[in-house]
Design a protein around this motif. Sequence first.
Motif, PDB file in Angstrom:
ATOM      1  N   ILE A  36      15.781  17.409 -34.738  1.00 12.20           N
ATOM      2  CA  ILE A  36      16.228  16.431 -35.741  1.00 12.20           C
ATOM      3  C   ILE A  36      15.050  15.927 -36.563  1.00 12.20           C
ATOM      4  CG2 ILE A  36      17.201  14.120 -36.032  1.00 12.20           C
ATOM      5  CD1 ILE A  36      19.000  14.704 -33.642  1.00 12.20           C
ATOM      6  N   THR A  45      14.436  16.791 -40.846  1.00  7.33           N
ATOM      7  CA  THR A  45      14.806  15.654 -41.689  1.00  7.33           C
ATOM      8  C   THR A  45      14.605  16.018 -43.164  1.00  7.33           C
ATOM      9  OG1 THR A  45      14.153  14.082 -39.984  1.00  7.33           O
ATOM     10  CG2 THR A  45      14.322  13.244 -42.231  1.00  7.33           C
ATOM     11  N   ALA A  56      22.314  21.312 -44.559  1.00  9.33           N
ATOM     12  CA  ALA A  56      22.906  21.921 -43.369  1.00  9.33           C
ATOM     13  C   ALA A  56      22.557  23.405 -43.262  1.00  9.33           C
ATOM     14  CB  ALA A  56      24.420  21.741 -43.388  1.00  9.33           C
ATOM     15  N   LYS A 108      18.973  23.799 -42.083  1.00 15.15           N
ATOM     16  CA  LYS A 108      18.850  23.441 -40.669  1.00 15.15           C
ATOM     17  C   LYS A 108      19.302  24.591 -39.776  1.00 15.15           C
ATOM     18  CE  LYS A 108      19.282  18.424 -41.172  1.00 15.15           C
ATOM     19  NZ  LYS A 108      20.056  17.214 -40.837  1.00 15.15           N
ATOM     20  N   THR A 122      24.412  21.823 -33.069  1.00 16.43           N
ATOM     21  CA  THR A 122      25.254  20.623 -33.001  1.00 16.43           C
ATOM     22  C   THR A 122      24.391  19.388 -32.715  1.00 16.43           C
ATOM     23  OG1 THR A 122      25.663  21.043 -30.651  1.00 16.43           O
ATOM     24  CG2 THR A 122      27.261  21.927 -32.216  1.00 16.43           C
ATOM     25  N   GLY A 174      23.178  16.914 -34.505  1.00 19.20           N
ATOM     26  CA  GLY A 174      23.569  15.605 -35.039  1.00 19.20           C
ATOM     27  C   GLY A 174      24.509  14.837 -34.126  1.00 19.20           C
ATOM     28  N   HIS A 210      22.902  13.944 -30.669  1.00 22.03           N
ATOM     29  CA  HIS A 210      21.911  12.870 -30.725  1.00 22.03           C
ATOM     30  C   HIS A 210      22.581  11.507 -30.858  1.00 22.03           C
ATOM     31  CE1 HIS A 210      18.552  10.454 -32.456  1.00 22.03           C
ATOM     32  NE2 HIS A 210      17.890  11.106 -31.522  1.00 22.03           N
ATOM     33  N   LYS A 211      23.706  11.463 -31.573  1.00 21.34           N
ATOM     34  CA  LYS A 211      24.434  10.204 -31.705  1.00 21.34           C
ATOM     35  C   LYS A 211      24.992   9.752 -30.355  1.00 21.34           C
ATOM     36  CE  LYS A 211      25.814  10.767 -36.544  1.00 21.34           C
ATOM     37  NZ  LYS A 211      26.949  10.940 -37.494  1.00 21.34           N
TER      38      LYS A 211
END
Length: 202
Positions: free
Chosen positions: A25, A29, A33, A36, A160, A162, A165-166
């Motif tokens: 991540i 930054t 998409a 990445k 996956t 994102g 990490h949330k």
Amino acid sequence: MSELIPIFIFFFAVIDPIGSVPVFIATTTGFDAKAKRHIAYKAIIAATGILLFFIVAGEYLLSAMGIPLSAFEIAGGIVLFLFALTMIFGEGKAKSELRMAKSVTETAIFPLAVPSIASPGAMLAAVMLTENARYTLEEQATTAGIMLSVLLITLILLMTAGPIHKIIGNGGANIVSRVMGLILASVATASILEGIKTYFAL
């Protein structure tokens, strides 16, 4: 089947797919998409190439330098143990490598492929778990397959990153890293003891 699980856990600990998520991540930054995804694939391909090189040529390099595998196993166990201690008591993989990512050019190769995915511990594991005198070619191929499965899991987690990490956050990644560190410390100790046993049996 029961013999494959410890190998899987070993590689999962040294590669630490979950701990690589915050690093990914940080290094991606500002990228869209598509970029990445490209970085994730490039990092996994690079890490896979490095680890397969150590599986194929690692032991031959040691032989060329006159280093017995038992000595490498002891030294590798010590390094893995120290590496495990940094995972348990240190900042944890996520935080330390996140800081590294902020201080260097953000690329897929460094620090994502090396040292986050293809870590020093993973390189040592690739050599020790495919010793020619101890394992048949079929067993070595199986070990390589297990390693590739962990790398595939790493790729899926990066793709996956994102949502993951949330859910777990940096704190969750650090907790997982410490648990893996404890497992790795146990494996490293077993490696040292086995290396000592092999050396004195010669």
